[in-house]
Design a protein around this motif. Sequence first.
Motif, mmCIF file in Angstrom:
data_model
loop_
_atom_site.group_PDB
_atom_site.id
_atom_site.type_symbol
_atom_site.label_atom_id
_atom_site.label_comp_id
_atom_site.label_asym_id
_atom_site.label_seq_id
_atom_site.Cartn_x
_atom_site.Cartn_y
_atom_site.Cartn_z
ATOM 1 N N TYR A 1 0.831 -1.205 0.000
ATOM 2 C CA TYR A 1 0.000 0.000 0.000
ATOM 3 C C TYR A 1 0.866 1.256 0.000
ATOM 4 O O TYR A 1 0.500 2.278 -0.574
ATOM 5 C CB TYR A 1 -0.911 -0.013 1.222
ATOM 6 N N GLN A 2 2.008 1.173 0.652
ATOM 7 C CA GLN A 2 2.996 2.252 0.647
ATOM 8 C C GLN A 2 4.340 1.680 0.228
ATOM 9 O O GLN A 2 4.647 0.512 0.497
ATOM 10 C CB GLN A 2 3.100 2.884 2.041
ATOM 11 N N CYS A 3 5.142 2.484 -0.420
ATOM 12 C CA CYS A 3 6.430 2.020 -0.922
ATOM 13 C C CYS A 3 7.325 1.599 0.235
ATOM 14 O O CYS A 3 7.429 2.312 1.238
ATOM 15 C CB CYS A 3 7.087 3.129 -1.731
ATOM 16 N N PRO A 4 7.994 0.453 0.141
ATOM 17 C CA PRO A 4 8.892 0.024 1.227
ATOM 18 C C PRO A 4 10.053 0.999 1.414
ATOM 19 O O PRO A 4 10.362 1.817 0.538
ATOM 20 C CB PRO A 4 9.381 -1.352 0.760
ATOM 21 N N ASP A 5 10.704 0.881 2.564
ATOM 22 C CA ASP A 5 11.816 1.781 2.873
ATOM 23 C C ASP A 5 13.049 1.472 2.031
ATOM 24 O O ASP A 5 13.783 2.376 1.633
ATOM 25 C CB ASP A 5 12.169 1.697 4.363
ATOM 26 N N ASP A 6 13.306 0.194 1.767
ATOM 27 C CA ASP A 6 14.504 -0.179 1.024
ATOM 28 C C ASP A 6 14.254 -1.487 0.290
ATOM 29 O O ASP A 6 13.170 -2.079 0.375
ATOM 30 C CB ASP A 6 15.724 -0.292 1.950
ATOM 31 N N ASP A 7 15.280 -1.931 -0.424
ATOM 32 C CA ASP A 7 15.124 -3.149 -1.235
ATOM 33 C C ASP A 7 14.966 -4.396 -0.378
ATOM 34 O O ASP A 7 14.263 -5.337 -0.754
ATOM 35 C CB ASP A 7 16.321 -3.312 -2.165
ATOM 36 N N LYS A 8 15.593 -4.443 0.821
ATOM 37 C CA LYS A 8 15.456 -5.610 1.688
ATOM 38 C C LYS A 8 14.022 -5.742 2.183
ATOM 39 O O LYS A 8 13.459 -6.844 2.210
ATOM 40 C CB LYS A 8 16.421 -5.502 2.861
ATOM 41 N N THR A 9 13.432 -4.638 2.576
ATOM 42 C CA THR A 9 12.031 -4.676 3.017
ATOM 43 C C THR A 9 11.124 -5.111 1.879
ATOM 44 O O THR A 9 10.167 -5.866 2.081
ATOM 45 C CB THR A 9 11.608 -3.295 3.538
ATOM 46 N N TYR A 10 11.422 -4.650 0.671
ATOM 47 C CA TYR A 10 10.622 -5.047 -0.486
ATOM 48 C C TYR A 10 10.693 -6.552 -0.707
ATOM 49 O O TYR A 10 9.673 -7.207 -0.957
ATOM 50 C CB TYR A 10 11.117 -4.293 -1.715
ATOM 51 N N VAL A 11 11.905 -7.112 -0.604
ATOM 52 C CA VAL A 11 12.068 -8.560 -0.802
ATOM 53 C C VAL A 11 11.305 -9.338 0.264
ATOM 54 O O VAL A 11 10.640 -10.340 -0.031
ATOM 55 C CB VAL A 11 13.563 -8.925 -0.778
ATOM 56 N N HIS A 12 11.363 -8.884 1.512
ATOM 57 C CA HIS A 12 10.678 -9.600 2.581
ATOM 58 C C HIS A 12 9.162 -9.507 2.424
ATOM 59 O O HIS A 12 8.444 -10.455 2.724
ATOM 60 C CB HIS A 12 11.092 -9.036 3.932
ATOM 61 N N ARG A 13 8.679 -8.358 1.974
ATOM 62 C CA ARG A 13 7.230 -8.207 1.801
ATOM 63 C C ARG A 13 6.700 -9.145 0.729
ATOM 64 O O ARG A 13 5.760 -9.916 0.977
ATOM 65 C CB ARG A 13 6.898 -6.754 1.430
ATOM 66 N N ILE A 14 7.267 -9.066 -0.464
ATOM 67 C CA ILE A 14 6.718 -9.882 -1.547
ATOM 68 C C ILE A 14 7.075 -11.343 -1.373
ATOM 69 O O ILE A 14 6.542 -12.207 -2.074
ATOM 70 C CB ILE A 14 7.196 -9.367 -2.919
ATOM 71 N N GLY A 15 7.969 -11.647 -0.419
ATOM 72 C CA GLY A 15 8.285 -13.044 -0.133
ATOM 73 C C GLY A 15 7.166 -13.786 0.561
ATOM 74 O O GLY A 15 7.249 -15.000 0.754
ATOM 75 N N ARG A 16 6.097 -13.078 0.931
ATOM 76 C CA ARG A 16 4.936 -13.757 1.536
ATOM 77 C C ARG A 16 4.145 -14.535 0.493
ATOM 78 O O ARG A 16 3.338 -15.398 0.859
ATOM 79 C CB ARG A 16 3.996 -12.741 2.192
ATOM 80 N N THR A 17 4.337 -14.247 -0.792
ATOM 81 C CA THR A 17 3.654 -14.986 -1.843
ATOM 82 C C THR A 17 4.682 -15.733 -2.679
ATOM 83 O O THR A 17 5.887 -15.478 -2.594
ATOM 84 C CB THR A 17 2.840 -14.038 -2.747
ATOM 85 N N GLY A 18 4.226 -16.678 -3.480
ATOM 86 C CA GLY A 18 5.139 -17.483 -4.280
ATOM 87 C C GLY A 18 5.989 -18.413 -3.442
ATOM 88 O O GLY A 18 7.121 -18.725 -3.796
ATOM 89 N N ARG A 19 5.430 -18.893 -2.327
ATOM 90 C CA ARG A 19 6.195 -19.740 -1.413
ATOM 91 C C ARG A 19 6.021 -21.208 -1.779
ATOM 92 O O ARG A 19 4.994 -21.612 -2.321
ATOM 93 C CB ARG A 19 5.736 -19.507 0.030
ATOM 94 N N ALA A 20 7.028 -21.982 -1.426
ATOM 95 C CA ALA A 20 6.986 -23.447 -1.586
ATOM 96 C C ALA A 20 6.636 -23.862 -3.012
ATOM 97 O O ALA A 20 5.835 -24.766 -3.241
ATOM 98 C CB ALA A 20 5.982 -24.047 -0.608
ATOM 99 N N GLY A 21 7.230 -23.166 -3.992
ATOM 100 C CA GLY A 21 7.043 -23.556 -5.376
ATOM 101 C C GLY A 21 5.787 -23.027 -6.026
ATOM 102 O O GLY A 21 5.534 -23.331 -7.188
ATOM 103 N N ARG A 22 4.989 -22.234 -5.328
ATOM 104 C CA ARG A 22 3.760 -21.700 -5.911
ATOM 105 C C ARG A 22 4.037 -20.383 -6.625
ATOM 106 O O ARG A 22 5.099 -19.795 -6.497
ATOM 107 C CB ARG A 22 2.706 -21.496 -4.821
#
Length: 544
Positions: free
Chosen positions: A351-372
Amino acid sequence: MTEPGVQTTIVDDTHTPPTFAELGVDEHIVDALIADGKTHTFAIQELTLPLALAGSDLIGQARTGMGKTFGFGVPLLHRLMHAEESGLRPLDNTPRALVIVPTRELCVQVTGDLEVAAKNLTVTLPTGEQRPLKIASIYGGRPYESQIAELQAGVDVVVGTPGRLLDLAQQGHLVLGKVAVLVLDEADEMLDLGFLPDIERIMAALPAQKQTMLFSATMPGPIVTLARTFLQRPTHIRAEHANDSAVHERTTQYVYRAHALDKAELVARILQAEGRGATMIFTRTKRTAQKVADDLAERGFSVGAVHGDLGQVAREKALKKFRTGEIDVLVATDVAARGIDIDDVTHVINYQCPDDDKTYVHRIGRTGRAGRTGIAITLVDWDELHRWELIDSALKLGVPEPAETYSTSDHLREELGIPESATGRVAAPKREHSEGERVERKPRSERTASSRTRRRTRGGKSTGSGDSGAQNDTGTQKNTGAQKNTGSGDDTATTKAASDNAATTSDGGEGKPRRRRRRRVGNRNADASATHAADAAPATAAAD
């Protein structure tokens, strides 16, 4: 080009991962994992299990959602079950393994995963008593008493957050002197949250001879320094698939430049996209998270919130509803991003832009897990463009200037599969009645007649039957109506007469006090009352 001292293993897509049993894991753990639908290992598990089972220190680095929890949990449980062969002290109701995590949600998640793997495990104490292997979850926001009682009853594995672990250790309730296996999970997040000093104090209280495993998605400089200080010749493992980037290739990423006043409407339409399942929305502040959750709930969506202003019970309830499917939208802050491990999240919305690239990676890492596969959508406001340019440059996403997008834009509907009939609401808002509008009331149910009987008492004693009381009340009313006050003397006479009458009634039971307190007089004439009042005035004043 890899970093010095780091061995990176590229896993080919045609590679067949081994099973847990083939890697020599205890059969009871293997059976529990098979019952939970887990037979083959992921890349990080395949590489770490042989070293961890042998008791070596290691650093495991893999992207979010690649199975790091079982990468350290399975060898940890295996070594406890084979303590004598592994060179560990026999289990004696004091912790042998300690897992430190950054957030409460991740603490609950890791504890649940370890309990799944340890479902069939039993331990034998030095006294010969056999009991199931116990795992304790220690974190803040919960009463101390229940956690202290759990530790005193005896535990084998402790999973906790740094602050509460340090408190209980300083109070003497948590015994750290016999810990043989230490795990630091999501170490970079603990660094960001300022837990590094607490971790150093905890590690200083642990025995020098122990196995230490450090797992993280990224390895910033302070974490590398920590590893060099406390780990003994660790093996740094980085598991990646061929041609992998910093983010999941199976996650489709969309970036839109959106106006702050149109974001709520835009998100409401994204939530109506075809194929959308469980969705997580990330915000930068706690206030924004609650505001977005309230707005989506008013628009008819099943939504919950997880942020720091909520109590621990409310946060756990929201997470439980999200895992069970009772709600399909969860609004959370960045702190909660690490603790939510749900495999079937289909969409992530920044909803709001992440603070840095690490936060961005951790956020979108909630989807596409376990091969999905998954979809990640980032909304960038005009004042956040400079921050997004840095993220895009670091991750080489190729979208330095997102397209200007509104809730009615055609390219938004085409790219995300939003139906043309979709609006900003999925249910009509609750109608509030305007001022002056008549609202028909629902008829009340008829009340049943009470069978309760009331009896008058005075000083805990009955004052007589209802008939005699009624007669006494009638006579008293007549006397009161016939008598008139004639000044202050009459008032004093009235008071004394009332006390005399009350005493007579209480002793003889002839009269009955009325419900209302009123002055009562006897059948005396006014002249006699005035004369008696004048004589009794000094005594009354003295009594007062």
